[in-house]
Scaffold this motif. Structure first.
Motif, PDB file in Angstrom:
ATOM      1  N   PHE A   1       0.821  -1.221   0.000  1.00  0.00           N
ATOM      2  CA  PHE A   1       0.000   0.000   0.000  1.00  0.00           C
ATOM      3  C   PHE A   1       0.844   1.255   0.000  1.00  0.00           C
ATOM      4  O   PHE A   1       2.038   1.239   0.319  1.00  0.00           O
ATOM      5  CB  PHE A   1      -0.939  -0.002   1.212  1.00  0.00           C
ATOM      6  CG  PHE A   1      -0.275   0.266   2.535  1.00  0.00           C
ATOM      7  CD1 PHE A   1      -0.230   1.548   3.072  1.00  0.00           C
ATOM      8  CD2 PHE A   1       0.315  -0.768   3.264  1.00  0.00           C
ATOM      9  CE1 PHE A   1       0.387   1.793   4.294  1.00  0.00           C
ATOM     10  CE2 PHE A   1       0.929  -0.524   4.495  1.00  0.00           C
ATOM     11  CZ  PHE A   1       0.968   0.757   5.008  1.00  0.00           C
ATOM     12  N   ASP A   2       0.191   2.361  -0.371  1.00  0.00           N
ATOM     13  CA  ASP A   2       0.784   3.692  -0.282  1.00  0.00           C
ATOM     14  C   ASP A   2       0.248   4.404   0.948  1.00  0.00           C
ATOM     15  O   ASP A   2      -0.950   4.317   1.268  1.00  0.00           O
ATOM     16  CB  ASP A   2       0.422   4.533  -1.508  1.00  0.00           C
ATOM     17  CG  ASP A   2       1.324   4.273  -2.696  1.00  0.00           C
ATOM     18  OD1 ASP A   2       2.524   4.026  -2.487  1.00  0.00           O
ATOM     19  OD2 ASP A   2       0.828   4.331  -3.837  1.00  0.00           O
ATOM     20  N   TYR A   3       1.128   5.158   1.603  1.00  0.00           N
ATOM     21  CA  TYR A   3       0.702   5.996   2.721  1.00  0.00           C
ATOM     22  C   TYR A   3      -0.256   7.080   2.231  1.00  0.00           C
ATOM     23  O   TYR A   3      -0.307   7.397   1.041  1.00  0.00           O
ATOM     24  CB  TYR A   3       1.900   6.677   3.378  1.00  0.00           C
ATOM     25  CG  TYR A   3       2.960   5.739   3.881  1.00  0.00           C
ATOM     26  CD1 TYR A   3       2.686   4.863   4.923  1.00  0.00           C
ATOM     27  CD2 TYR A   3       4.229   5.723   3.319  1.00  0.00           C
ATOM     28  CE1 TYR A   3       3.650   4.009   5.399  1.00  0.00           C
ATOM     29  CE2 TYR A   3       5.200   4.862   3.790  1.00  0.00           C
ATOM     30  CZ  TYR A   3       4.915   4.006   4.825  1.00  0.00           C
ATOM     31  OH  TYR A   3       5.876   3.145   5.282  1.00  0.00           O
ATOM     32  N   ARG A   4      -0.984   7.665   3.166  1.00  0.00           N
ATOM     33  CA  ARG A   4      -1.725   8.875   2.840  1.00  0.00           C
ATOM     34  C   ARG A   4      -0.775   9.907   2.237  1.00  0.00           C
ATOM     35  O   ARG A   4       0.378   9.994   2.633  1.00  0.00           O
ATOM     36  CB  ARG A   4      -2.366   9.456   4.102  1.00  0.00           C
ATOM     37  CG  ARG A   4      -3.555   8.691   4.616  1.00  0.00           C
ATOM     38  CD  ARG A   4      -3.996   9.220   5.959  1.00  0.00           C
ATOM     39  NE  ARG A   4      -3.077   8.798   7.029  1.00  0.00           N
ATOM     40  CZ  ARG A   4      -3.119   9.275   8.269  1.00  0.00           C
ATOM     41  NH1 ARG A   4      -3.998  10.201   8.604  1.00  0.00           N
ATOM     42  NH2 ARG A   4      -2.277   8.811   9.178  1.00  0.00           N
ATOM     43  N   ASN A   5      -1.284  10.644   1.289  1.00  0.00           N
ATOM     44  CA  ASN A   5      -0.543  11.731   0.632  1.00  0.00           C
ATOM     45  C   ASN A   5       0.436  11.245  -0.432  1.00  0.00           C
ATOM     46  O   ASN A   5       1.147  12.063  -1.024  1.00  0.00           O
ATOM     47  CB  ASN A   5       0.241  12.598   1.633  1.00  0.00           C
ATOM     48  CG  ASN A   5      -0.599  13.108   2.786  1.00  0.00           C
ATOM     49  OD1 ASN A   5      -1.809  12.913   2.812  1.00  0.00           O
ATOM     50  ND2 ASN A   5       0.023  13.757   3.743  1.00  0.00           N
ATOM     51  N   PHE A   6       0.485   9.935  -0.688  1.00  0.00           N
ATOM     52  CA  PHE A   6       1.409   9.400  -1.679  1.00  0.00           C
ATOM     53  C   PHE A   6       0.674   8.520  -2.684  1.00  0.00           C
ATOM     54  O   PHE A   6      -0.357   7.905  -2.366  1.00  0.00           O
ATOM     55  CB  PHE A   6       2.518   8.584  -1.007  1.00  0.00           C
ATOM     56  CG  PHE A   6       3.517   9.426  -0.268  1.00  0.00           C
ATOM     57  CD1 PHE A   6       4.640   9.928  -0.906  1.00  0.00           C
ATOM     58  CD2 PHE A   6       3.326   9.736   1.062  1.00  0.00           C
ATOM     59  CE1 PHE A   6       5.553  10.719  -0.232  1.00  0.00           C
ATOM     60  CE2 PHE A   6       4.221  10.525   1.750  1.00  0.00           C
ATOM     61  CZ  PHE A   6       5.345  11.025   1.106  1.00  0.00           C
ATOM     62  N   GLY A   7       1.251   8.428  -3.891  1.00  0.00           N
ATOM     63  CA  GLY A   7       0.665   7.568  -4.902  1.00  0.00           C
ATOM     64  C   GLY A   7      -0.774   7.949  -5.192  1.00  0.00           C
ATOM     65  O   GLY A   7      -1.100   9.138  -5.322  1.00  0.00           O
ATOM     66  N   ASP A   8      -1.645   6.938  -5.269  1.00  0.00           N
ATOM     67  CA  ASP A   8      -3.065   7.241  -5.507  1.00  0.00           C
ATOM     68  C   ASP A   8      -3.876   7.212  -4.220  1.00  0.00           C
ATOM     69  O   ASP A   8      -5.107   7.200  -4.254  1.00  0.00           O
ATOM     70  CB  ASP A   8      -3.668   6.295  -6.552  1.00  0.00           C
ATOM     71  CG  ASP A   8      -3.515   4.823  -6.188  1.00  0.00           C
ATOM     72  OD1 ASP A   8      -2.941   4.518  -5.113  1.00  0.00           O
ATOM     73  OD2 ASP A   8      -3.969   3.974  -6.971  1.00  0.00           O
ATOM     74  N   SER A   9      -3.197   7.226  -3.067  1.00  0.00           N
ATOM     75  CA  SER A   9      -3.915   7.379  -1.794  1.00  0.00           C
ATOM     76  C   SER A   9      -4.318   8.841  -1.623  1.00  0.00           C
ATOM     77  O   SER A   9      -3.702   9.752  -2.179  1.00  0.00           O
ATOM     78  CB  SER A   9      -3.024   6.944  -0.620  1.00  0.00           C
ATOM     79  OG  SER A   9      -2.786   5.552  -0.654  1.00  0.00           O
ATOM     80  N   ASP A  10      -5.375   9.057  -0.838  1.00  0.00           N
ATOM     81  CA  ASP A  10      -5.857  10.408  -0.584  1.00  0.00           C
ATOM     82  C   ASP A  10      -4.957  11.105   0.436  1.00  0.00           C
ATOM     83  O   ASP A  10      -4.063  10.492   1.023  1.00  0.00           O
ATOM     84  CB  ASP A  10      -7.293  10.373  -0.066  1.00  0.00           C
ATOM     85  CG  ASP A  10      -8.278   9.864  -1.104  1.00  0.00           C
ATOM     86  OD1 ASP A  10      -7.901   9.793  -2.290  1.00  0.00           O
ATOM     87  OD2 ASP A  10      -9.426   9.534  -0.725  1.00  0.00           O
ATOM     88  N   GLY A  11      -5.254  12.370   0.684  1.00  0.00           N
ATOM     89  CA  GLY A  11      -4.554  13.114   1.721  1.00  0.00           C
ATOM     90  C   GLY A  11      -3.761  14.282   1.176  1.00  0.00           C
ATOM     91  O   GLY A  11      -3.225  14.222   0.058  1.00  0.00           O
ATOM     92  N   SER A  12      -3.711  15.345   1.945  1.00  0.00           N
ATOM     93  CA  SER A  12      -2.926  16.516   1.585  1.00  0.00           C
ATOM     94  C   SER A  12      -2.319  17.109   2.858  1.00  0.00           C
ATOM     95  O   SER A  12      -2.828  16.879   3.960  1.00  0.00           O
ATOM     96  CB  SER A  12      -3.820  17.553   0.882  1.00  0.00           C
ATOM     97  OG  SER A  12      -4.848  17.998   1.756  1.00  0.00           O
ATOM     98  N   PRO A  13      -1.220  17.869   2.724  1.00  0.00           N
ATOM     99  CA  PRO A  13      -0.526  18.176   1.469  1.00  0.00           C
ATOM    100  C   PRO A  13       0.170  16.949   0.899  1.00  0.00           C
ATOM    101  O   PRO A  13       0.522  16.028   1.631  1.00  0.00           O
ATOM    102  CB  PRO A  13       0.484  19.248   1.891  1.00  0.00           C
ATOM    103  CG  PRO A  13       0.779  18.938   3.321  1.00  0.00           C
ATOM    104  CD  PRO A  13      -0.527  18.462   3.893  1.00  0.00           C
TER     105      PRO A  13
END
Length: 297
Positions: A69-81
């Motif tokens: 998996f990708d962490y939040r804010n990376f790849g196609d996972s959600d999250g900002s910044p």
């Protein structure tokens, strides 16, 4: 638990971590009923497509399911910044992935291993220290803390100014970024000739760029996975690169010595060579053998 690299199915998965959706892949080996599961994620400011599918495919070929998996804010996972690095957020995402994994009906979650590399090598130590149900961990060229970052006066001023500007920007939902990698002497989170090899594993199809919100610089010094290494009760494989300048092997060895069931595998390599041919084959074979042993039914 053996097979052919093609004998695995990959499906998209997602789960929620603290309100944001993390996305990834679940690899299921063909012909294996209720396989054990390996959970994987990348290190500092990287994405799951950066060299990790090759590891996941090999483990699946050996009869293990893999959740990558990708962490939040990376790849196609959600999250900002975007590209925000925070070890506490990363660890929370790992725990959310484990919670999700334990709902999967087609894997044996009583045989669950964690695989981390570089920064996430420290994360799997942190998590296993607090979760005795983990069956085994692999910490590949792990960040365990203990690093002394030495900056020139100019770069120290740049860091301080960037952190302050980023804190102000964060109040309005924005970010001020700094380079992730750069050549020796430059202003970057990792500045060395070896650090520039990070670019060799970047997926060309990714939207990734060589920037991270400056606030990441404030979280690293306080993150010391070696402080909890003695609480890791499960079998652990710690892989070190003898020429690693990014996560020095002596620090990883010291952390491994604190784990009652750890073994160390050393390779004549720098930090990023473990992801790439020709060394990849030796590294993944060693890891697969360890996982087969400790995830056997």
């Amino acid at each position: 638990m053996t097979g052919n690299p093609a004998d695995a199915r990959r499906q998209d998965i997602s789960f929620v971590s603290e309100g944001d959706v993390c996305r990834g892949w679940l690899y299921l080996p063909d012909g294996v009923d209720q396989p054990p599961l390996v959970i994987m994620a990348h290190g500092f400011s990287a994405e799951r497509t950066f060299g990790l599918p090759a590891f996941a495919e090999r483990f699946a070929a050996e009869g293990m399911a893999v959740l990558l998996f990708d962490y939040r804010n990376f790849g196609d996972s959600d999250g900002s910044p975007r590209f925000l690095v925070d070890p506490q957020r990363h660890v929370a995402d790992w725990r959310a992935a484990i919670t999700y994994a334990r709902t999967l009906p087609n894997v044996d979650t009583t045989r669950l291993a964690l695989w981390g590399s570089s920064f996430s090598g420290g994360h799997v130590i942190t998590i296993a220290a607090a979760d005795p149900s983990i069956s085994a961990i692999v910490a590949q060229v792990p960040y365990v803390g203990g690093l002394e970052v030495k900056l020139s006066v100019l770069n120290t001023l740049k860091a301080a100014g960037s952190i302050l500007a980023d804190k102000v920007a964060s109040l309005f939902g924005g970010a001020v970024t700094v380079p992730i990698v750069g050549p020796a002497g430059s202003f970057a989170c990792m500045a060395s000739d070896e650090a520039m090899q990070f670019l060799d594993i970047v997926d060309e199809a990714s939207q990734w760029n060589n920037q991270v919100p400056a606030r990441a610089l404030t979280t690293l010094a306080a993150y010391q996975p070696r402080d909890v290494a003695g609480r890791v009760a499960c079998p652990a494989l710690v892989l070190v690169g003898a020429r690693d300048e990014t996560t020095p092997p002596e620090l990883a060895r010291e952390a491994a010595a604190l784990m009652p069931r750890a073994e160390v595998a050393s390779f004549e390599a720098g930090h990023f060579e473990v992801y790439l041919p020709p060394l990849f084959e030796d590294v993944v074979a060693r890891e697969a053998a360890f996982l087969r042993t400790h995830l056997a039914a």
